[in-house]
Design a protein around this motif. Structure first.
Motif, short mmCIF file in Angstrom:
data_model
loop_
_atom_site.label_atom_id
_atom_site.label_comp_id
_atom_site.label_asym_id
_atom_site.label_seq_id
_atom_site.Cartn_x
_atom_site.Cartn_y
_atom_site.Cartn_z
N VAL A 128 50.12 6.40 87.36
CA VAL A 128 49.97 5.93 88.74
C VAL A 128 49.35 4.54 88.76
CG1 VAL A 128 48.85 6.40 90.92
CG2 VAL A 128 49.82 8.26 89.63
N ALA B 261 53.96 18.78 94.72
CA ALA B 261 54.80 19.71 93.98
C ALA B 261 54.11 20.14 92.70
CB ALA B 261 56.13 19.05 93.66
N PHE B 262 53.49 19.17 92.04
CA PHE B 262 52.84 19.46 90.77
C PHE B 262 51.76 20.51 90.92
CE2 PHE B 262 51.32 18.72 86.62
CZ PHE B 262 49.97 18.51 86.65
N GLY C 184 49.72 22.24 86.89
CA GLY C 184 49.02 21.87 88.11
C GLY C 184 48.06 22.98 88.53
N SER D 36 53.76 23.82 89.60
CA SER D 36 53.82 23.84 88.14
C SER D 36 52.62 24.56 87.56
CB SER D 36 53.89 22.42 87.59
OG SER D 36 52.59 21.88 87.61
N ALA E 85 56.27 8.92 97.38
CA ALA E 85 56.86 9.66 96.26
C ALA E 85 55.77 10.27 95.40
CB ALA E 85 57.73 8.72 95.43
N VAL E 86 54.73 9.47 95.12
CA VAL E 86 53.65 9.98 94.27
C VAL E 86 52.96 11.16 94.95
CG1 VAL E 86 51.40 9.44 93.30
CG2 VAL E 86 53.26 7.83 93.06
N THR F 40 54.22 5.26 97.27
CA THR F 40 53.07 6.09 97.61
C THR F 40 53.53 7.46 98.08
OG1 THR F 40 52.03 4.07 98.39
CG2 THR F 40 50.90 6.13 98.86
N ALA G 201 54.22 13.21 97.13
CA ALA G 201 55.09 14.37 97.08
C ALA G 201 55.06 14.98 95.69
CB ALA G 201 56.51 13.96 97.47
N GLY G 202 55.08 14.08 94.69
CA GLY G 202 55.04 14.56 93.32
C GLY G 202 53.77 15.36 93.05
N PHE G 203 52.64 14.82 93.52
CA PHE G 203 51.38 15.53 93.32
C PHE G 203 51.43 16.91 93.96
CE2 PHE G 203 49.79 12.22 91.18
CZ PHE G 203 48.47 11.83 91.35
N ILE H 211 48.48 11.19 83.92
CA ILE H 211 48.98 10.93 85.27
C ILE H 211 48.26 9.74 85.89
CG2 ILE H 211 49.22 11.90 87.58
CD1 ILE H 211 49.51 14.62 86.34
#
Lengths: 422, 306, 372
Positions: free
Chosen positions: B207, B165-166, B173, B170, B158-159, B156, B161-163, B203
């Protein structure tokens, strides 16, 4: 206006004009001993039996093997015995209930005119929903559950020792022979619905007769995502035996949590708590040490019971793809019971609704070849379910993962449990 | 019947941890809902079936094909993403601009189809997922912690954090945020709405597969019922604010805590409230929070012009 | 909807549903045909089919209510199943347990539904759109919890039976089957008549509501509630009112449902039921009364049709009853998949529902030979 168009569509699809039979659903009574007259579900040659079971959704895991069991048995009867009474082949009319009461009621009404009786109705809520109609229509049905409420119903053909009896015998065995004693703390972990209440009723009865009191009762909803609360509650009370009334998925969740939290009482589970898939589960070591399963009859594959030999042979011949499964066995036995009723009815020459009820009431006992206990039969008030249960423990090397510990243990007070209709 | 018992401090910590663990499972499911809502404004009822499909795919790769579990998980995630894209291309693309109720209904239709396709292909029986975490536990400050739960929490985080950053860093994003805010203006700026929607569904599928795997891990068996837990994600995303992934995650954890503490305390102190009150308490908590903050904890307030 | 034949000569004229036969011949013809169909259907169809159609009628009543709330006032609600349950349990308790007469417990159910709806309504004042949806979802779970635990009234997990509920209206006993003109009819036939008569009454009520001032207020709220408030529409009154009326309809549908099934239990008023209702109004057409009825017939009747015919022809090879027969899908799975596909395909091609489809067909005919 638009409604007309819609109704017109329905009209074409619903099909089926009205027969005169619909309004007056009476079949002629055949003479005694003569060939049974045709009527609903029987056209003089084939007997049709209804099955309303979930073949989709989350309960299909029980419905499918059950129905497979039903079917394999009738395949055997049709092929080797040439049908009921040596003359009348049996056909199953199978409808999907999706474990949804209104759908089941609808399907029931759809096929009730086409069948002599129902070989299988799965689901306590569904049987409850249909009970009124069964009585009103005077149709007999086999409920695929072991609730004690079914025992005294005229229109139901239950089999097996009910859940309450399982609890009674299980607790008694543990206290007297299984490593327990009257000083130990006994608790329950059960579903929060009628099935759970059935198990609880049995435990309460047994404890009362043994002069003990319940140390704790923990409940949970079906599909409970996390059992921490229930396990910590039981652990906090220092439970030494926990009687479990649940279904396989919840059994797995609960016992996994217990294993994780280091709670290792003696677990005892009713017959629906187990499933063969536990054999490969990471939980198996814990189960082997701490779990006991209560059911009936001999170990799977033990051919000293004549019924078991027959069951195995029929399974090999008519359902070769079926892996050993307790529900398959149950379905098979359901059909065996129905067979005995039909034979009696054919002998009386009457396969009408009233004829089936009469045939049912005239039988002294329903025999399962010792795979399940013999059911003392007769009129509803005279019925006497089997009062003994067998104790099993998990063993990954055995089929279905279960090994017999004690066969047919009967608590001395098991016969005192009274059944009444709800 | 209530039994007087000692609820120890240890019990409370244990329950707290289990609340976080369960909450993270909900959070993973809620994150899937959240991303689609953020990008397209649609509540995707089919997310539950994506979760179910994801768990069965993981099972298939790990157990039936006997691949390394983590590899199987990655493959399931990729497959989930692919399926998300397919759904978007086949159905949702044509429904852009329709009334929200209509689109929701379409996702419900997809839910029925996917759920039953899944059970048709894999059968209704229970299965063991075949994950390496099993029922192993370790002791952390007096609280027994299951490996499986640790991994769920890690996933959770990690996801999330990924979101983060995204969305922050990006271009895709950024494009998604723009498209969610005002699709017309975004398109006027040259942002390809289609690509944005497709990415959102991909995505979400990814998930979902992760969520499905964590749901079925350990000794809990995989069964057609695995997807029904996804319903709980609804109060989670509402609590947190529909268009905020962080809100969704926090909402999930809050719901998990509420459920677990209700299950622990209600039978002791409030047993007049009936059995299994923990099924209802998340909704009550959600209602209370909404009364105070009608757009959820982190949701953006809708600006309404007459 | 005006016809192309005549002009409305006054406001009253415009609002009338049914003008004189000379000016509205098609509507009168349709009305007569509807009455004829209503009387004839039960004499032709078998009981199982009638039961399905009666169920469609019950769903239609509920769907009309939901459409009033969602289609006309724009408040999307997933909680309809809760109000249906309220009605069903009221009928079960007062009719089944206490033995009140039919009109009494039906009226009481409707009244209680109305009241409960009015209590829930104020939530809609604070919450909008999707947030409201999920709160109403919570209602369903709250309801399930209530039905399961309030044992003394609802029978808990075991449910209550309605077999003791009287179903007589004057000389007509619907349960045993009414006897008219020397003919005895069955329960299903009588119930069909009862249900569809109620459908007609409630539909008429709803249509009148929507065509008059409250209806316009509701639609204003749906379209732009801020503006509606500005021009003087009392938001609180109409939003709460919409909830109250839609719940009243739902409760009536629920009591009829209980009577048809003769038994109610907690699991029947689930999210699945709520989703079915939403499906009906969306497929039927949001914001139309006729659409609600069409949607109900399509969703419930359509599902039944799929189930009855899915074993024929093309599908036979694909479908197994799960037992030894070769095939990929069980009947239950196939039905659900077909149903889901039907919804998706329908919405792809006609997102505004059956009513819109009908409207298109009708317009094509009406504007002939200039239709395009």
């Amino acid at each position: 206006m638009t409604v007309l168009a819609a109704l017109a569509l329905l009209v074409s699809a619903c099909g089926g004009g009205r027969d005169d039979d619909d309004a007056s659903d009476k079949a002629d009574k055949g003479g005694n001993g003569g060939a049974p007259a045709s009527g609903p579900g029987f056209d003089g040659k084939t007997i049709k039996l209804g099955v309303i079971t979930p073949t989709s959704g989350r309960v299909a895991v029980i419905g499918e093997p059950l129905t497979n069991g039903n079917k394999a048995y009738w395949d055997y009867v049709n092929k080797e015995l040439k049908g009921v009474g040596g003359k009348y082949k049996v056909e199953l009319v199978i409808e999907d209930s999706a474990y949804d009461a209104p759908t089941a009621v609808q399907k029931y009404n759809q096929i009730k005119g086409d069948v002599v009786m129902f070989n299988q109705l799965l689901g306590t809520p569904i049987v409850n929903a249909l009970l009124e109609q069964l009585t009103a229509d005077n149709i007999v049905a086999q409920p695929a559950s072991l609730d004690s409420f079914w025992v005294r119903e005229q229109n139901l053909l239950p089999l097996g020792a009910p859940y309450q009896i399982q609890a009674i015998n299980g607790i008694d065995w543990w206290v007297t022979e299984g490593g327990g004693s009257e000083q130990k703390k006994i608790c329950t972990l059960r579903q929060d619905d009628p099935y759970g209440e059935a198990g609880q009723a049995g435990v309460d009865f047994a404890l009362d007769k043994l002069g003990m009191t319940l140390a704790d009762e923990a409940t949970f909803p079906v599909g409970n995502p996390d059992f921490t609360a229930q396990i910590t509650q039981l652990q906090g009370k220092g439970c030494e035996l926990v009687w479990l009334t649940s279904t396989p998925t919840d059994t797995g969740s609960a016992l996994a949590k217990a294993a994780e939290l280091g709670f290792a009482p003696q677990w005892m589970g009713q017959s629906p708590t187990w499933i063969g898939a536990f054999v490969d589960s990471p939980l198996m070591p814990y189960l082997q040490k701490n779990f006991i399963w209560v059911s009936e009859g001999p170990e799977y594959g033990d051919t000293s019971a004549p019924g078991m030999k027959e069951l195995l042979r029929i399974q090999d011949t008519y359902a070769p793809d079926q892996v050993p499964d307790i529900y398959y066995n149950f379905g098979y036995l359901e059909s065996k019971a129905v067979h005995q009723v039909l034979e009696a009815a054919v002998k009386n020459g009457d396969l009408s609704r009233e004829g089936i009820v009469e045939a049912m009431n005239s039988i002294d006992e329903i025999d399962f070849g010792d795979v399940f206990g013999t059911y003392g039969w007769g009129k509803p008030d005279d019925r006497d379910p089997p009062r003994a249960n067998s104790i099993f423990k998990p063993n990954p090397d055995k089929p279905i993962g279960l090994e017999l510990v004690v066969a047919e243990h009967e608590a001395p007070f098991a016969k005192d449990f009274e059944f009444s209709s709800d | 019947m209530s039994f007087v018992a000692a609820i120890t401090g240890d019990d409370l910590w244990q329950t707290g941890f289990s609340g976080v663990a369960v909450g993270c499972k909900y959070a993973l499911i809620a994150l899937g809902f959240s991303i689609i809502f953020k990008a397209t404004g649609v509540i995707n009822f089919a997310q539950a079936s994506l979760v179910l499909l994801g768990s069965y795919l993981t099972f298939n790769f790990a157990h039936t094909w006997e691949l390394n579990f983590y590899l199987a998980l990655l493959m399931a995630m990729a497959a989930g993403a692919l399926i998300g894209v397919v759904i978007e291309a086949l159905v949702l693309r044509h429904m852009v601009g329709e009334q929200p109720a209509t689109v929701i209904m379409a996702t419900i239709g997809i839910l029925f189809v996917l759920d039953n396709l899944t059970t048709a292909v894999w059968g209704p029986d229970n299965h063991n997922l075949g994950d390496p975490w099993g029922i192993r536990t370790r002791d952390v400050f007096g609280v027994t912690v299951a490996d499986r739960d640790l991994w769920t929490i890690a996933f959770t985080a990690a996801v999330l954090a990924g979101f983060f950053a995204f969305f922050r860093f990006s271009t895709l994003g950024l494009a998604m945020r723009a498209a969610a805010l005002d699709p017309e203006a975004a398109m006027a700026q040259g942002i390809p709405a289609r690509r944005v929607y497709r990415a959102a569904w991909a995505i979400a599928g990814l998930v979902a597969a992760l969520a499905g795997a964590t749901l079925a891990a350990g000794a809990t068996q995989l069964s057609p019922a695995t997807g029904s837990l996804a319903l709980i994600a609804f109060p989670a995303i509402i609590l947190g604010g529909l268009d905020s992934p962080l809100g969704a995650a926090i909402g999930g954890v809050i719901i998990g805590l509420v459920q677990q503490f209700t299950a622990l305390l209600a039978p002791e102190y409030f047993d007049w409230v009936g059995e299994s009150f923990e099924r209802v308490s998340p909704y009550l908590v959600m209602i209370v929070i909404l009364l105070i903050r009608p757009y959820g904890l982190f949701g953006t307030k809708e600006v309404r012009r007459a | 909807m005006s016809t192309s034949r005549t002009m409305a000569l006054s406001y009253l004229d415009e609002v009338k549903l049914l003008r004189s036969p000379r000016r509205d011949p098609w509507r009168w013809a349709a009305l007569v045909a509807a009455v004829v169909l209503y009387l004839w259907i039960p004499t032709y169809f078998g009981d199982p089919g009638l039961r399905i159609m009666a169920m469609c009628g019950i769903f239609a009543i509920g769907a009309i209510g939901l459409n009033l709330l969602t289609g006309y006032t724009g408040q999307i609600s997933l909680g309809h199943a809760f109000f249906v349950g309220v009605g069903a349990y009221t009928a079960a308790y007062f009719g089944g347990e206490r033995g009140w007469p039919l009109p009494a417990y039906l009226a009481l159910a409707t009244l209680i539904g109305f009241t409960v709806g009015a209590v829930i309504g104020p939530f809609a004042l604070r919450l909008r759109g999707n947030y409201l949806v999920v709160v109403t979802l919570g209602l369903v779970f709250l309801g399930e919890h209530l039905w399961n635990n309030w044992d003394s009234v609802t029978g808990g997990g075991n449910g209550i039976s309605l077999s003791q509920a009287p179903m007589t209206l004057g000389p007509l006993d619907f349960k045993e089957g009414i006897e008219l003109g020397g003919e005895a009819y069955t329960f299903e036939q009588s119930f069909f008549w009862l249900t569809w008569a109620l459908v007609a009454v409630t539909a008429l009520l709803a249509v009148n509501l929507t065509r008059s001032r409250p209806g316009r207020a509701m639609q204003a709220i749906r379209d732009r509630d801020l503006s509606a408030e500005v021009i003087g529409v009392n938001l609180a009154r109409y939003k709460v009112g919409a909830f109250a009326w839609s719940s009243a309809y739902a409760a009536l549908a629920g009591s009829l449902y209980g009577l048809l099934q003769q038994y109610v239990s907690p699991g029947e008023f689930s999210l699945f039921l709520a989703i079915n209702y939403v499906a009906m109004i969306i497929i039927g057409g949001l914001g139309t009364i006729v659409g609600s009825i069409l949607g109900a017939v399509f969703v419930w009747g359509g599902r039944s049709v799929i189930e009855q015919n899915s074993s024929i022809g093309l599908f036979d090879r694909l479908i197994t009853n799960g037992v030894g027969e070769p095939g990929w899908f069980t009947i239950g799975e196939a039905n659900a998949i077909l149903f889901g596909l039907a919804i998706v395909l329908f919405l792809l091609f006609e997102p505004r529902g059956l009513a819109a489809l009908w409207f298109r067909v009708k317009t094509w005919f009406l504007t002939w030979p200039f239709s395009y």
